[in-house]
Enzyme design. Structure first.
Site, PDB file in Angstrom:
ATOM      1  N   GLN A  96      16.933   0.616  31.294  1.00  0.00           N
ATOM      2  CA  GLN A  96      17.447   1.229  32.443  1.00  0.00           C
ATOM      3  C   GLN A  96      17.942   0.401  33.950  1.00  0.00           C
ATOM      4  OE1 GLN A  96      18.485   4.830  31.903  1.00  0.00           O
ATOM      5  NE2 GLN A  96      18.785   5.099  34.226  1.00  0.00           N
ATOM      6  N   LEU A 124       0.763  -1.069  -0.113  1.00  0.00           N
ATOM      7  CA  LEU A 124       0.280  -0.108   0.361  1.00  0.00           C
ATOM      8  C   LEU A 124       0.244   0.914  -0.121  1.00  0.00           C
ATOM      9  CD1 LEU A 124      -2.947   1.142   0.290  1.00  0.00           C
ATOM     10  CD2 LEU A 124      -2.292   1.305   2.928  1.00  0.00           C
ATOM     11  N   THR A 125       2.008   1.305   0.893  1.00  0.00           N
ATOM     12  CA  THR A 125       2.270   2.333   1.073  1.00  0.00           C
ATOM     13  C   THR A 125       3.363   3.010  -0.090  1.00  0.00           C
ATOM     14  OG1 THR A 125       2.434   2.049   3.770  1.00  0.00           O
ATOM     15  CG2 THR A 125       4.181   3.705   3.158  1.00  0.00           C
ATOM     16  N   GLU A 126       3.571   4.512  -0.032  1.00  0.00           N
ATOM     17  CA  GLU A 126       4.291   4.903  -1.539  1.00  0.00           C
ATOM     18  C   GLU A 126       4.863   5.943  -0.605  1.00  0.00           C
ATOM     19  OE1 GLU A 126       1.817   6.435  -5.061  1.00  0.00           O
ATOM     20  OE2 GLU A 126       1.367   4.028  -4.563  1.00  0.00           O
ATOM     21  N   GLY A 148       2.036   7.133   2.816  1.00  0.00           N
ATOM     22  CA  GLY A 148       1.951   6.537   4.092  1.00  0.00           C
ATOM     23  C   GLY A 148       0.952   6.909   5.135  1.00  0.00           C
ATOM     24  N   SER A 149       1.315   7.872   6.268  1.00  0.00           N
ATOM     25  CA  SER A 149       0.272   8.146   6.426  1.00  0.00           C
ATOM     26  C   SER A 149      -1.348   8.163   5.921  1.00  0.00           C
ATOM     27  CB  SER A 149      -0.041   9.157   7.803  1.00  0.00           C
ATOM     28  OG  SER A 149       1.366   8.762   8.802  1.00  0.00           O
ATOM     29  N   THR A 188       7.218  -4.889   3.636  1.00  0.00           N
ATOM     30  CA  THR A 188       7.169  -6.651   4.814  1.00  0.00           C
ATOM     31  C   THR A 188       7.148  -7.891   4.001  1.00  0.00           C
ATOM     32  OG1 THR A 188       5.864  -4.860   6.880  1.00  0.00           O
ATOM     33  CG2 THR A 188       6.834  -7.801   6.756  1.00  0.00           C
ATOM     34  N   GLU A 224       1.652   0.408  10.407  1.00  0.00           N
ATOM     35  CA  GLU A 224      -0.201   0.397  10.301  1.00  0.00           C
ATOM     36  C   GLU A 224      -0.736   1.711  10.771  1.00  0.00           C
ATOM     37  OE1 GLU A 224      -1.555  -3.392  10.592  1.00  0.00           O
ATOM     38  OE2 GLU A 224       0.582  -4.556   9.838  1.00  0.00           O
TER      39      GLU A 224
HETATM   40  C1  LIG Z   1       9.272  -1.862   8.715  1.00  0.00           C
HETATM   41  C2  LIG Z   1       8.350  -1.582   8.024  1.00  0.00           C
HETATM   42  C3  LIG Z   1       7.705  -2.131   7.452  1.00  0.00           C
HETATM   43  C4  LIG Z   1       6.701  -1.596   6.514  1.00  0.00           C
HETATM   44  N1  LIG Z   1       5.320  -2.630   6.038  1.00  0.00           N
HETATM   45  C5  LIG Z   1       4.307  -2.341   5.330  1.00  0.00           C
HETATM   46  C6  LIG Z   1       3.850  -3.143   4.670  1.00  0.00           C
HETATM   47  O1  LIG Z   1       4.219  -4.316   4.676  1.00  0.00           O
HETATM   48  N2  LIG Z   1       2.967  -2.909   3.327  1.00  0.00           N
HETATM   49  C7  LIG Z   1       2.830  -1.199   3.821  1.00  0.00           C
HETATM   50  O2  LIG Z   1       1.747  -1.206   2.501  1.00  0.00           O
HETATM   51  N3  LIG Z   1       3.753  -0.920   4.501  1.00  0.00           N
HETATM   52  C8  LIG Z   1       3.914  -0.474   5.568  1.00  0.00           C
HETATM   53  N4  LIG Z   1       5.459   0.262   6.239  1.00  0.00           N
HETATM   54  C9  LIG Z   1       5.021   2.065   5.923  1.00  0.00           C
HETATM   55  C10 LIG Z   1       4.248   2.423   7.155  1.00  0.00           C
HETATM   56  O3  LIG Z   1       2.746   1.545   7.684  1.00  0.00           O
HETATM   57  C11 LIG Z   1       4.248   3.360   7.182  1.00  0.00           C
HETATM   58  O4  LIG Z   1       5.711   3.914   7.330  1.00  0.00           O
HETATM   59  C12 LIG Z   1       3.418   4.251   8.012  1.00  0.00           C
HETATM   60  O5  LIG Z   1       2.382   4.140   8.015  1.00  0.00           O
HETATM   61  C13 LIG Z   1       4.164   6.023   8.199  1.00  0.00           C
HETATM   62  O6  LIG Z   1       3.707   6.686   6.248  1.00  0.00           O
HETATM   63  P1  LIG Z   1       5.467   7.388   6.372  1.00  0.00           P
HETATM   64  O7  LIG Z   1       6.610   6.638   6.723  1.00  0.00           O
HETATM   65  O8  LIG Z   1       4.571   7.606   4.991  1.00  0.00           O
HETATM   66  O9  LIG Z   1       5.418   8.334   7.543  1.00  0.00           O
HETATM   67  P2  LIG Z   1       4.547   9.338   7.052  1.00  0.00           P
HETATM   68  O10 LIG Z   1       3.155   9.686   6.544  1.00  0.00           O
HETATM   69  O11 LIG Z   1       5.559  10.885   6.163  1.00  0.00           O
HETATM   70  O12 LIG Z   1       4.674  10.476   8.323  1.00  0.00           O
HETATM   71  C14 LIG Z   1       5.809  11.066   8.780  1.00  0.00           C
HETATM   72  C15 LIG Z   1       5.433  12.285  10.261  1.00  0.00           C
HETATM   73  O13 LIG Z   1       4.371  12.605  10.482  1.00  0.00           O
HETATM   74  C16 LIG Z   1       3.587  12.716  10.649  1.00  0.00           C
HETATM   75  N5  LIG Z   1       1.662  12.736   9.956  1.00  0.00           N
HETATM   76  C17 LIG Z   1       1.505  12.341   8.955  1.00  0.00           C
HETATM   77  N6  LIG Z   1       0.449  12.789   8.697  1.00  0.00           N
HETATM   78  C18 LIG Z   1      -0.552  13.333   9.519  1.00  0.00           C
HETATM   79  C19 LIG Z   1      -1.855  13.836  10.416  1.00  0.00           C
HETATM   80  N7  LIG Z   1      -2.543  13.516   9.150  1.00  0.00           N
HETATM   81  N8  LIG Z   1      -1.838  14.222  11.178  1.00  0.00           N
HETATM   82  C20 LIG Z   1      -0.795  14.077  12.342  1.00  0.00           C
HETATM   83  N9  LIG Z   1       0.350  13.867  12.244  1.00  0.00           N
HETATM   84  C21 LIG Z   1       0.675  13.501  11.038  1.00  0.00           C
HETATM   85  C22 LIG Z   1       3.651  11.356  10.681  1.00  0.00           C
HETATM   86  O14 LIG Z   1       2.721  10.843  12.201  1.00  0.00           O
HETATM   87  C23 LIG Z   1       4.615  11.065  11.551  1.00  0.00           C
HETATM   88  O15 LIG Z   1       5.106  11.947  12.550  1.00  0.00           O
HETATM   89  C24 LIG Z   1       6.178  -0.008   6.719  1.00  0.00           C
HETATM   90  C25 LIG Z   1       6.761   0.740   7.415  1.00  0.00           C
HETATM   91  C26 LIG Z   1       8.170  -0.087   7.963  1.00  0.00           C
HETATM   92  C27 LIG Z   1       9.290   1.067   8.478  1.00  0.00           C
END
Ligand SMILES: Cc1cc2nc3c(=O)[nH]c(=O)nc-3n(C[C@H](O)[C@H](O)[C@H](O)COP(=O)(O)OP(=O)(O)OC[C@H]3O[C@@H](n4cnc5c(N)ncnc54)[C@H](O)[C@@H]3O)c2cc1C
Length: 387
Positions: A337, A125-127, A131-132, A158, A364
């Protein structure tokens, strides 16, 4: 409800506990060093049916309820997260999309193999800029005769380097912005145009792999569409919600583990000739860990019961994920700690769990995203119009 009766489930839970504590825990350091799950452990996992414990019984799984799922996750969480991660996507985010929204044919073709572990599924899903806010995803799916043609890229996926099957989310209707217009597709590894990048180097969770996935004119048949066209985003949200409750339970398991490590260390490690556990400030760290662990476990059980009854499948799971992922972050910090300088050294389990736990507040749905879901959900339930 559950596919197994209470006594059978107790036996499964006990067998999982034994596998985790007697086989997986002693292998943790090796898993961390080699960054892989040993083949013999993978074979034991498959033998016990763990690749499909949450998939429907009629397709080879055990069909556990959410209340049972979290009891197993308490056990999985007791060891390195890489253990659960190997079969997590089959039971969770990837497998559930097919189990809940797939056609009978897709279920027949994929679920039995996912359940036996001969097929590994990934959820893509994530690009880069989605992400969020996955509703902003840019991967496209264009209908072309009897096929769909997919283009785009996904990151942090993953199990991608191991996967035989990808559940890919793509925009099938470019006219529709946001979540509407997104569909999901099953794409088999080896389909021309699908490539997986190198394994990501991560802070923790060694042995659990993620990578980028590239889709370059990937052509799949029309029947690779999962569920209705344009409903992919909604199915992603459904399975993510379930996944959040599962993660909350894993965090409870990890908190129990680092508490056990800390209690046994405090009872034996000495300063000034007496165990450090004699110091009340050390006892306070253990007490806070224990109190918060009990709160997390009780919360997960209550939220799981409400999930099974259908009373709450969104605010509850997000609340449990928020609380338990933050709770385990405090627990691993206190555990380091309590261990003093030893807690900072590699090969000490709590040092590893300190790094492993950090992911739970990110994936997630970050803690911020959980707060947005909870706050927004409460206000919508009170009748506040969507802004
Ligand atoms: C080890 C690992 C495994 C993963 N596995 C999968 C997988 O199997 N499939 C998949 O699709 N994805 C996967 N992910 C992706 C993961 O779900 C995303 O990294 C996560 O949802 C955060 O998105 P982002 O990294 O783009 O961060 P961003 O969305 O860019 O977030 C950066 C910061 O901005 C904040 N933020 C963003 N939007 C808002 C908002 N509306 N309000 C307040 N704060 C906000 C966030 O809380 C964070 O602090 C994985 C990630 C990791 C690191």
């Amino acid at each position: 409800m559950a596919g197994v009766d209470a006594e059978d489930f107790r036996q499964i839970r006990d067998a999982v506990r034994q596998l985790v504590r007697e086989v997986a825990v002693p292998l943790e350091e090796r898993i961390d060093d080699e960054d892989r799950i040993p083949d013999e452990l993978r074979a034991r996992i498959a033998e016990m049916g763990l690749f499909g414990y949450a998939l429907p019984e009629e397709h080879g799984g055990l069909g556990v309820s959410m209340a049972e799922d979290v009891e197993l996750a308490f056990e999985f969480g007791y060891t390195t997260p890489a253990f659960r991660s190997l079969f997590g996507t089959n039971n969770g985010i990837a497998g559930q999309v097919i189990a809940k929204f797939g056609s009978e044919e897709q279920k027949k073709v994929y679920l039995p193999r996912l359940a036996e572990g001969s097929l590994i599924g990934s959820f893509a899903l994530t690009e880069a800029e989605a992400g969020s806010d996955p509703a902003g995803l840019r991967t496209t799916a264009r209908r072309d005769g009897d096929s769909w043609v997919l283009n785009g890229s996904k990151r942090y996926i993953t199990n991608a380097p191991l996967a035989d099957l990808f559940v890919v989310f793509a925009r099938s209707d470019p006219e529709q912005a946001g979540g509407r217009g997104i569909s999901s597709f099953v794409v088999e590894a080896g389909t021309p145009g699908l490539t997986v990048g190198p394994k990501d180097r991560k802070m923790g969770q060694s042995g659990a792999w993620t990578a980028e996935v590239f889709l370059d004119d990937v052509r799949v048949p029309a029947d690779a569409l999962v569920g209705e066209e344009g409903r992919g985003y909604s199915s992603a949200l459904t399975v993510l919600s379930r996944g959040r409750l599962h993660i909350a339970a894993l965090c409870v398991g990890m908190a129990q583990r680092v508490l056990d490590e800390s209690v046994s260390y405090a009872a034996t490690a000495k300063q000034g000739g007496a165990p450090i556990g004699r110091f009340q400030l050390v006892q306070a760290q253990l007490a806070d860990m224990h109190a918060e662990l009990l709160a997390g476990r009780a919360m997960v059980r209550e939220v799981a019961a409400r999930y099974d009854s259908g009373e709450d499948t969104s605010i509850g799971p997000s609340s449990a994920k928020l609380f338990c992922t933050e709770m385990v972050g405090r627990a691993v910090d206190r555990a380091v700690q309590v261990h003093g300088g030893l807690g900072y050294l590699r090969t000490t389990p709590v040092e590893r769990f300190y790094r492993d736990a950090r992911l739970y507040r990110l994936y997630e749905g970050t803690s911020e995203v959980q707060r947005v879901i909870i706050g927004g959900g409460l206000l919508r339930a009170a009748g506040m119009p969507r802004g």
